[in-house]
Motif scaffolding. Structure first.
Motif, PDB file in Angstrom:
ATOM      1  N   ASN A  28     -32.049 -32.105 -34.978  1.00 51.63           N
ATOM      2  CA  ASN A  28     -32.848 -30.601 -34.665  1.00 51.63           C
ATOM      3  C   ASN A  28     -31.692 -29.565 -34.748  1.00 51.63           C
ATOM      4  OD1 ASN A  28     -35.507 -31.403 -34.422  1.00 51.63           O
ATOM      5  ND2 ASN A  28     -35.311 -31.542 -32.302  1.00 51.63           N
ATOM      6  N   ARG A 312     -41.011 -24.158 -32.259  1.00 50.25           N
ATOM      7  CA  ARG A 312     -41.386 -25.619 -32.152  1.00 50.25           C
ATOM      8  C   ARG A 312     -42.729 -25.930 -31.486  1.00 50.25           C
ATOM      9  NH1 ARG A 312     -35.697 -28.124 -31.792  1.00 50.25           N
ATOM     10  NH2 ARG A 312     -34.816 -27.102 -33.573  1.00 50.25           N
ATOM     11  N   ARG A 314     -45.804 -25.907 -32.116  1.00 51.63           N
ATOM     12  CA  ARG A 314     -46.732 -26.896 -32.549  1.00 51.63           C
ATOM     13  C   ARG A 314     -46.442 -28.348 -32.647  1.00 51.63           C
ATOM     14  NH1 ARG A 314     -49.315 -23.579 -37.425  1.00 51.63           N
ATOM     15  NH2 ARG A 314     -47.247 -23.689 -37.951  1.00 51.63           N
ATOM     16  N   GLU A 315     -45.161 -28.328 -32.848  1.00 48.59           N
ATOM     17  CA  GLU A 315     -44.690 -29.759 -32.656  1.00 48.59           C
ATOM     18  C   GLU A 315     -44.580 -30.296 -31.452  1.00 48.59           C
ATOM     19  OE1 GLU A 315     -40.924 -29.673 -35.061  1.00 48.59           O
ATOM     20  OE2 GLU A 315     -40.133 -31.325 -33.869  1.00 48.59           O
ATOM     21  N   MET A 318     -48.090 -31.541 -30.641  1.00 46.40           N
ATOM     22  CA  MET A 318     -48.336 -32.693 -31.355  1.00 46.40           C
ATOM     23  C   MET A 318     -47.502 -33.826 -30.541  1.00 46.40           C
ATOM     24  SD  MET A 318     -46.247 -35.046 -33.543  1.00 46.40           S
ATOM     25  CE  MET A 318     -44.839 -34.179 -34.258  1.00 46.40           C
TER      26      MET A 318
ATOM     27  N   TYR B  96     -48.849 -31.141 -39.411  1.00 47.02           N
ATOM     28  CA  TYR B  96     -47.956 -31.128 -38.171  1.00 47.02           C
ATOM     29  C   TYR B  96     -47.990 -32.465 -37.401  1.00 47.02           C
ATOM     30  CZ  TYR B  96     -47.825 -26.268 -39.717  1.00 47.02           C
ATOM     31  OH  TYR B  96     -47.781 -25.192 -40.318  1.00 47.02           O
ATOM     32  N   ILE B  99     -42.397 -35.620 -36.966  1.00 47.44           N
ATOM     33  CA  ILE B  99     -41.252 -35.222 -36.360  1.00 47.44           C
ATOM     34  C   ILE B  99     -40.697 -34.985 -37.847  1.00 47.44           C
ATOM     35  CG2 ILE B  99     -39.424 -35.424 -34.925  1.00 47.44           C
ATOM     36  CD1 ILE B  99     -41.140 -37.309 -33.265  1.00 47.44           C
ATOM     37  N   PRO B 100     -40.315 -33.592 -37.846  1.00 42.14           N
ATOM     38  CA  PRO B 100     -39.819 -33.305 -39.172  1.00 42.14           C
ATOM     39  C   PRO B 100     -38.344 -34.020 -39.350  1.00 42.14           C
ATOM     40  CG  PRO B 100     -40.000 -31.315 -38.009  1.00 42.14           C
ATOM     41  CD  PRO B 100     -40.649 -32.272 -37.111  1.00 42.14           C
ATOM     42  N   ASN B 107     -40.474 -42.140 -37.427  1.00 40.01           N
ATOM     43  CA  ASN B 107     -41.630 -41.364 -36.813  1.00 40.01           C
ATOM     44  C   ASN B 107     -42.524 -42.569 -36.276  1.00 40.01           C
ATOM     45  OD1 ASN B 107     -42.598 -38.586 -36.850  1.00 40.01           O
ATOM     46  ND2 ASN B 107     -41.173 -38.633 -38.641  1.00 40.01           N
TER      47      ASN B 107
END
Ligand SMILES: Nc1ncnc2c1ncn2[C@@H]1O[C@H](COP(=O)(O)OP(=O)(O)OP(=O)(O)O)[C@@H](O)[C@H]1O
Ligand SMILES: [Mg+2]
Lengths: 426, 234
Positions: A28, A312, A314-315, A318, B96, B99-100, B107
């Motif tokens: 990150n 972040r 929105r992340e 999730m 979304y 996790i990017p 993931n």
């Protein structure tokens, strides 16, 4: 039919090593590399600045202390407790020879100088001019190996025999004396009678300390003892220790070795309280500056993490929706902060260490203008940084706590997030 | 008689939108049995997402009861709901999902790490899940390096790897072209038929509805139609 029990959780939650969380935290960091470098750069900057300044500051204290104590005072002084309060002739330490031997035998002691210190009146040979002086009856060899005062004889030479004196240049001028002239000392002896001592001036010193140049006179220890009816007695032992950093150990040893009613052993901090206070004052004002720098940088870290957490949302929504506990998400942010700090600390400490390492040999020259000033304030004209654990570790540790707190501030919003709301966030 | 997995009775959800109450759900009653594939249809604002969120324990009803796998969600605390979602439900959102900074494989592993599954088993099961969605060869790619359809497949792999009681998908095909949508639906259908995964999906997309075995039509927060998809072979 289901094989799962009707309870809520089928599995126990993770207590395993948070490898993935660490990995997420680290990666990150690089989602916004520019911001990371700026933030880590801020942390590095604060650490570099504070570590460097602290090392120099502590180094300058060591220099100041050494400078001040090696002039005349010594690192430690031994006196009669009565003499500390009232500098009368009779407040002496008896059996000086024995005590001196005890001191010399104590580990950690490099040199010791016995002194008789007496206030008297100094007159020129004609008896026309007079001036109050403090006579220092000294053992020249011991004096030279303990302090540097007698090395500051600018005219003539140091004492060699019992009828010689070395005096301050100002005193010489006031009495109209020059090297080779005679002077007379008048005072009261230990038993109360009149004491007189005729000496020939063989050297003049200029210490730069007006008070000393105007009022100090050196003569042979025994000559002064005889003239003032002192036996094997002295007023002061000035001591030079091997290592100033372990002075407290040496002090403790001496206190154990020499147990006498007529003896008190004093640290230079007691003997020169004004120096100790000057150091303390400087330390406090330095600290104020360091805290300012570090707090400012911590604010920029807070700012950076506010943006990170906001971006972040929105992340995080999730992750919450999937069943990640809020604390787990806060942990991700804290890992990121920890890595951020590591990056900054690595850079800051490497630069600081490199710079200080180099300066530890070379020193920082304070410039010619400082020379005069430095004589007055005991400042050395060249400062060598102190590479102590305190100087090296304080800033990194404060920044570690600061960075984690800075990340925690915005991260505490996470437990308040509703996953559905967070998922909707723009 | 198949077991009831979801039971909603009298579920009402009202939002307070600038002093005007918005009735997102008004008294919804329905049941879903194990192995069903249900599509929630209806116009925008009809309450599809709200119903899905209430079933998934992401939102709480104002009135009525929601039971999932025998547990009354109304009674659960936030953290119990969180555990419920982790262990009994699989979620696929419109976007979304992933996790990017983690690869597709990581993931999928992530959710099992939350459950405390050991590293070796995690990797093993994640690979199986990715393979069942046909994206084994993409396991080391991060979401940014995957197409929309591949991302959704990875999200489904993650959703099913925990063997959830229920797979909830809100507009899973909204960002996909029709080719990718069809591939996705075929995968969901296969999961439903071969593995017996219970699926509830909210959608506008007629194609999604055509793959579901049962269609529930919502309008203004109420069920107006609940029908078996006749077009599908029984
Ligand atoms: N957080 C909220 N605050 C206020 N109103 C909301 C909120 N969430 C949903 N609503 C309202 O509740 C109603 C139902 O919304 P919902 O999202 O369930 O509809 P939907 O059927 O999923 O629509 P779409 O097809 O557009 O996704 C809408 O009128 C919506 O505006
Ligand atoms: Mg919706």
């Amino acid at each position: 039919m289901s094989d799962a029990p009707a309870g809520v959780a089928r599995n126990v939650r993770a207590r395993a090593t948070p490898m993935l969380a660490m990995r997420i935290g680290w990666r990150n960091l690089w989602r916004n590399a520019r911001r990371t470098w700026l933030t880590a750069g801020g942390i590095a900057f604060a650490i570099l600045l504070v570590v460097f300044s602290m090392a120099l500051q502590f180094g300058s204290y060591a220099g100041m202390t050494e400078n001040a104590t090696s002039l005349l005072t010594g690192h430690l002084q031994i006196q009669n407790p009565a003499y500390v309060n009232d500098q009368r002739v009779e407040h002496t330490i008896a059996d000086a020879t024995i005590v001196r031997r005890q001191i010399e035998a104590t580990p950690g002691v490099l040199a010791v100088a016995p002194r008789v210190e007496i206030f008297a009146l100094a007159l020129d040979a004609e008896g026309e001019r007079s001036s109050g002086v403090q006579i220092m009856g000294v053992d020249v060899a011991a004096e030279l190996s303990t302090v540097r005062f007698l090395k500051m004889v600018k005219q003539g030479r140091v004492l060699q025999s019992a009828d010689e004196a070395v005096i301050g240049a100002t005193l010489a001028r006031n009495l109209g004396l020059d090297v080779g002239d005679e002077l007379l000392l008048l005072g009261s002896a230990k038993q109360g009678g009149m004491a007189a001592l005729a000496l020939r001036v063989v050297g003049l010193f200029e210490s730069g300390m007006a008070e000393l140049d105007r009022g100090l006179l050196f003569a042979e220890l025994e000559a002064v003892q005889n003239a003032f009816e002192l036996g094997d007695e002295v007023h002061t032992f000035a001591i030079k220790v091997v290592d100033l950093e372990s002075i407290d150990t040496t002090l403790g040893m001496l206190r154990r070795e020499i147990v006498r009613d007529d003896v008190v052993i004093r640290h230079w901090e007691e003997v020169l309280p004004e120096l100790q206070q000057a150091i303390e004052l400087d330390r406090v004002s330095g600290q104020f500056l360091y805290w300012m720098i570090m707090i400012l940088v911590v604010f920029s870290v807070v700012n950076s993490f506010i943006m990170t957490v906001f971006e972040r949302t929105r992340e995080f929504g999730m992750l919450l929706a999937l069943g990640t506990r809020p604390a787990g998400i806060v942990a991700l942010v804290l890992w990121e902060a920890l890595f951020m700090w590591m990056l900054g600390a690595l850079i800051g400490l490497s630069l600081a260490t490199g710079l200080l390492w180099w300066l530890a040999d070379v020193g920082i020259y304070l410039g010619a203008a400082m020379e005069e000033f430095s004589a007055q304030f005991y400042m050395p004209s060249r400062i060598y940084p102190a590479l102590t654990a305190g100087a090296m570790l304080t800033a990194p540790l404060v920044m570690l706590i600061g960075t984690l707190l800075a990340a925690l501030v915005p991260a505490l919003r996470i437990p308040l997030m509703q996953p559905v709301e967070a998922l909707r966030a723009e | 008689m198949t077991e009831v997995v979801v039971r909603c009775s009298g579920v009402t959800r009202t939002y307070q939108d600038e002093a005007v109450p918005v009735y997102a759900l008004r008294g919804v009653d329905f049941e879903v049995r194990r192995g069903e594939f249900v599509s929630l249809a209806g116009p925008s604002g009809s309450g599809k997402s709200t119903l899905l969120n209430v079933i998934g324990g992401l939102d709480r009803p104002d009135e009525g009861r929601v039971e999932v796998d025998g547990t009354l969600l109304n009674d659960l605390s936030q953290s119990e709901l969180s555990d419920m979602r982790l262990n009994k439900m699989g979620f696929v959102f419109q976007a979304y999902n992933l996790i990017p900074v983690l690869s597709a494989l990581e993931n999928v592993e992530f959710i099992m790490q939350l459950q405390g599954v050991g590293a070796a088993e995690r990797k093993e099961r994640a690979r199986v899940a990715l393979a069942s969605l046909g994206i084994s060869e993409l396991e080391h790619r991060r979401p940014g390096e995957l197409s929309g359809g591949q991302q959704q497949r990875a999200a489904i792999a993650r959703a099913i790897v925990t063997n959830p009681v229920l797979l909830l998908a809100d507009e899973p095909s909204a960002n996909l072209d029709s080719g990718a949508t069809q591939e996705l639906l075929e995968l969901l259908q296969r999961l439903n038929e071969d593995s017996g995964v219970t699926i509830i999906t909210a959608t506008h997309d007629p194609m999604v509805m055509s793959y579901a075995k049962r269609r529930i039509n919502l309008r203004d927060g109420a069920i107006v139609e609940d029908a078996i998809n006749e077009a599908l072979p029984a």
